[in-house]
Design a protein around this motif. Structure first.
Motif, PDB file in Angstrom:
ATOM      1  N   MET A  21       0.827  -1.201   0.000  1.00 40.72           N
ATOM      2  CA  MET A  21       0.000   0.000   0.000  1.00 40.72           C
ATOM      3  C   MET A  21       0.864   1.255   0.000  1.00 40.72           C
ATOM      4  O   MET A  21       0.546   2.250  -0.667  1.00 40.72           O
ATOM      5  CB  MET A  21      -0.944  -0.009   1.207  1.00 40.72           C
ATOM      6  CG  MET A  21      -1.848   1.210   1.285  1.00 40.72           C
ATOM      7  SD  MET A  21      -3.134   1.059   2.539  1.00 40.72           S
ATOM      8  CE  MET A  21      -4.236  -0.091   1.725  1.00 40.72           C
ATOM      9  N   LEU A  25       0.773   4.159  -2.774  1.00 38.15           N
ATOM     10  CA  LEU A  25       0.542   5.553  -2.396  1.00 38.15           C
ATOM     11  C   LEU A  25       1.581   6.480  -3.026  1.00 38.15           C
ATOM     12  O   LEU A  25       1.279   7.629  -3.355  1.00 38.15           O
ATOM     13  CB  LEU A  25       0.547   5.707  -0.878  1.00 38.15           C
ATOM     14  CG  LEU A  25      -0.732   5.289  -0.157  1.00 38.15           C
ATOM     15  CD1 LEU A  25      -0.602   5.490   1.338  1.00 38.15           C
ATOM     16  CD2 LEU A  25      -1.926   6.093  -0.680  1.00 38.15           C
ATOM     17  N   ILE A  58      -9.094   4.458  -0.342  1.00 37.42           N
ATOM     18  CA  ILE A  58      -7.776   3.969   0.082  1.00 37.42           C
ATOM     19  C   ILE A  58      -7.704   3.895   1.602  1.00 37.42           C
ATOM     20  O   ILE A  58      -7.231   2.908   2.178  1.00 37.42           O
ATOM     21  CB  ILE A  58      -6.671   4.888  -0.477  1.00 37.42           C
ATOM     22  CG1 ILE A  58      -6.637   4.801  -2.005  1.00 37.42           C
ATOM     23  CG2 ILE A  58      -5.316   4.507   0.112  1.00 37.42           C
ATOM     24  CD1 ILE A  58      -5.729   5.822  -2.660  1.00 37.42           C
ATOM     25  N   LYS A  62      -7.245   0.657   4.172  1.00 35.43           N
ATOM     26  CA  LYS A  62      -6.276   0.594   5.268  1.00 35.43           C
ATOM     27  C   LYS A  62      -6.974   0.310   6.590  1.00 35.43           C
ATOM     28  O   LYS A  62      -6.439  -0.431   7.435  1.00 35.43           O
ATOM     29  CB  LYS A  62      -5.493   1.910   5.339  1.00 35.43           C
ATOM     30  CG  LYS A  62      -4.397   1.910   6.412  1.00 35.43           C
ATOM     31  CD  LYS A  62      -3.432   0.757   6.192  1.00 35.43           C
ATOM     32  CE  LYS A  62      -2.390   0.674   7.290  1.00 35.43           C
ATOM     33  NZ  LYS A  62      -1.538  -0.512   7.152  1.00 35.43           N
TER      34      LYS A  62
END
Length: 384
Positions: A21, A25, A58, A62
């Protein structure tokens, strides 16, 4: 040692996903820069609300990843982005959740990169040094360190992604406002249904009954046989009107709920559903504590609607109903092994279920992949 290895393995998976991730990002920075330039130049200001929605997704991913590791859910508190472009821009900018997500994202560029850089220490620590006990010693040192790193990463994410109390309160107020609107709409629809049933059914039969009695009175002296036949017809009309009145009352609050409780009422309902239904009851004794009347009525309505849908659309001859008492209230689950693919917008009745459940601050979960099975699970909060 085996338990430690298992937890370290899960920690490794968590850290690998966190590192992936973080890498994605960094690629997402391009989207942020394009959005910033477009917003400043006004030409691409429409990109801002769309980018904020992407950032929310997103951050939501998470939250789910962190919840899977810690077992503690991280709530979300966002304002709905809809309406005109001006309204969407205003909501995207003023929503406290936007600043919260951007703050997390900025921090994650730092500690996510640290996680990414720390991952090579895991295989390095397990390199065989030629001595069996040396390998075990290295594992004993490295494995807890991997778990602590996963805990640390999850702790940072939890602290940064948890909404403030004010944001949670605002989201709750918006949710209750929407729920109240749905409840009012459902109440209005129910009143219109009752009015329609009374007007088209019982009222029409009572008018016909009155006319037949009037005709019988006129024919009584000159034609007793015809008068008797009219009175017989009037009696039949009266009985039919009573049946329809009972159906209207049953639609408001089934009397069987009052007499036999939710468990007995559901068993009676399933017996006449046309399906082979298995009823499983957990923690609900017929002579024990009962849920409030509104909760029982909602649970009964959920089962009735779900079984009606299953009989009409699923193609399955069997279904399962489960009533369970939980710490928060009542859980109702209805499942069938039919063809699945339920379309909530296609008049399946699930919208009515959602509105009725939402009015009680409950939740509805529907799983219906193509090919089945279809599972409807409803949680209704209450105090026993």
């Amino acid at each position: 040692m085996r338990a430690t290895m298992g937890r370290a393995g899960r920690a490794t998976v968590h850290l690998l996903l966190a590192a992936a991730m973080a890498f994605l990002l960094y690629l997402f920075i391009t989207v942020l820069l394009i959005t910033a330039v477009g917003t400043v130049t006004v030409v691409g200001c429409w990109l801002l609300p769309e980018t904020v929605i992407l950032v929310r997704r997103i951050a939501g991913a998470k939250r789910r990843l962190t919840t899977a590791w810690t077992g503690r859910e991280i709530p979300e508190a966002y304002r709905t982005i809809d309406g005109t472009l001006t309204e969407r821009l205003r909501t995207a900018v003023r929503d406290p959740g936007t600043l919260l997500d951007l703050r997390w994202m900025a921090a994650y560029y730092v500690y996510g990169a640290l996680v990414f850089l720390a991952l090579p220490l895991w295989p390095i620590g397990l390199v065989v040094d030629g001595v069996g006990c040396g390998l075990l010693r290295r594992r004993a040192v490295v494995l807890p360190w991997i778990v602590r790193l996963a805990d640390l990463e999850a702790g940072w994410s939890t602290a940064l992604l948890r909404p403030s109390p004010n944001a949670l309160l605002t989201a709750r107020v918006e949710q209750l406002t929407a729920t109240r609107a749905d409840a009012i709409a459902a109440h209005g629809a129910e009143l219109r249904r009752i009015e329609r049933d009374l007007h088209d059914g019982a009222q029409a039969r009572l008018v016909s009954l009155s006319m037949r009695i009037g005709l019988a009175k006129r024919a009584y002296d000159r034609d007793p046989d015809a008068a008797r036949k009219l009175l017989d017809d009037a009696q039949a009309q009266a009985e039919e009107a009573l049946v329809e009145l009972r159906q209207v009352v049953r639609g408001i609050h089934p009397p069987i709920l009052t007499d036999r409780g939710l468990t007995g009422a559901v068993r009676a309902l399933t017996a006449g559903s046309g399906l082979r239904v298995t009823v499983d009851v957990d923690g609900l004794a017929e002579d024990g504590p009962r849920a409030p009347a509104a909760v029982e009525a909602a649970g009964y309505f959920v089962v009735a609607e779900a079984l009606t849908n299953a009989a009409k659309h699923s193609g399955s001859p069997t279904a399962t109903v489960r009533l369970a008492r939980t710490r928060r209230g009542l859980r109702v689950t209805v499942a069938d092994e039919g063809r699945g693919g339920v379309d909530e917008s296609g008049g399946s009745g699930l919208l009515g279920v959602r509105r009725r459940v939402a009015a009680l601050d409950g939740t509805v979960r529907v799983s219906s992949p193509a090919g089945g099975p279809t599972v409807i699970e409803v949680d209704l909060p209450c105090v026993w």
